[in-house]
Design an enzyme around this catalytic site. Sequence first.
Site, PDB file in Angstrom:
ATOM      1  N   ARG A   1      94.692  15.375   5.004  1.00 51.56           N
ATOM      2  CA  ARG A   1      93.430  14.636   4.975  1.00 51.56           C
ATOM      3  C   ARG A   1      92.690  14.800   3.654  1.00 51.56           C
ATOM      4  O   ARG A   1      92.297  13.812   3.017  1.00 51.56           O
ATOM      5  CB  ARG A   1      92.536  15.083   6.141  1.00 51.56           C
ATOM      6  CG  ARG A   1      92.964  14.569   7.487  1.00 51.56           C
ATOM      7  CD  ARG A   1      92.262  15.281   8.627  1.00 51.56           C
ATOM      8  NE  ARG A   1      92.759  16.641   8.815  1.00 51.56           N
ATOM      9  CZ  ARG A   1      92.434  17.417   9.840  1.00 51.56           C
ATOM     10  NH1 ARG A   1      91.583  16.974  10.764  1.00 51.56           N
ATOM     11  NH2 ARG A   1      92.941  18.625   9.962  1.00 51.56           N
TER      12      ARG A   1
ATOM     13  N   ARG B   1      96.387  19.795   2.884  1.00 53.68           N
ATOM     14  CA  ARG B   1      97.622  19.112   2.488  1.00 53.68           C
ATOM     15  C   ARG B   1      97.619  17.619   2.803  1.00 53.68           C
ATOM     16  O   ARG B   1      98.272  16.840   2.127  1.00 53.68           O
ATOM     17  CB  ARG B   1      98.835  19.754   3.178  1.00 53.68           C
ATOM     18  CG  ARG B   1      99.029  21.215   2.856  1.00 53.68           C
ATOM     19  CD  ARG B   1     100.328  21.730   3.417  1.00 53.68           C
ATOM     20  NE  ARG B   1     101.467  21.145   2.716  1.00 53.68           N
ATOM     21  CZ  ARG B   1     102.728  21.321   3.086  1.00 53.68           C
ATOM     22  NH1 ARG B   1     103.013  22.031   4.157  1.00 53.68           N
ATOM     23  NH2 ARG B   1     103.703  20.768   2.401  1.00 53.68           N
TER      24      ARG B   1
ATOM     25  N   CYS C   1      90.413  20.400   4.259  1.00 58.71           N
ATOM     26  CA  CYS C   1      90.597  20.062   5.674  1.00 58.71           C
ATOM     27  C   CYS C   1      91.065  21.353   6.339  1.00 58.71           C
ATOM     28  O   CYS C   1      90.505  22.417   6.047  1.00 58.71           O
ATOM     29  CB  CYS C   1      91.560  18.887   5.856  1.00 58.71           C
ATOM     30  SG  CYS C   1      93.128  19.014   4.976  1.00 58.71           S
ATOM     31  N   ALA C   2      92.038  21.313   7.211  1.00 53.41           N
ATOM     32  CA  ALA C   2      92.516  22.546   7.834  1.00 53.41           C
ATOM     33  C   ALA C   2      93.535  23.260   6.943  1.00 53.41           C
ATOM     34  O   ALA C   2      93.410  24.456   6.667  1.00 53.41           O
ATOM     35  CB  ALA C   2      93.128  22.246   9.197  1.00 53.41           C
TER      36      ALA C   2
END
Length: 214
Positions: free
Chosen positions: A145, A143, A139-140
């Site tokens: 999603r 940690r 994800c970004a």
Amino acid sequence: MSSAGLNVGKKNAYTAVKVDPDGDYCTPGAFELERLFWKGCPKYTHVNEVWPNLYIGDEKTALDRYSLEKAGFTHILNAAHGQRNVDTGPEYYQDMTVEYHGVEADDLPTFKLSQFFYSASEFIDNALQDERNKVLVHCAMGRSRSATLVLAYLMIYKNMTVVDAIEQVSRHRCILPNRGFLKQLRELDIELALQRRNTKNSLPSNDDENSTTI
């Protein structure tokens, strides 16, 4: 537990729920699940292998096509797909031999990530049927999603409880799903425990087997 009992457990997310009265395991409440992350975790890095050939990473990892190809990744699950998130998509990897699966999800406690639990888990499991494949779920930050989807995969396909799955992944990567995602994983844990209980109860007991052979 009846279906009514199951619904009560879902509504009160802060109470432990025991689905199988004959077993020792209870699905923890939401606060107890959060406490599992207080034990400490490995130092944050961009990408970590958390299960054989299954990796969790961040946006930097996903955008580095050269390193992905060099590392031999064959499948990418983007848990932050979309223009407002990590905007890659299959066209971003068109020069690579990579199978892409995008999940448009926001890292908000109110977002229903559970709608993607089974489809994302199926993508991961299909990829890992071939031991030569390597799967990156990102994800970004890698940690919340992405970690939540990997936890769901371990619960659905590897028969882990939510506690087992969190402990497995946390040994290898610093993760912290938001509280809403933890509640959804808790509901999945109850659902899977109910399925296991029903399957166990549908099997003939030893007494039944003995009575048919006498």
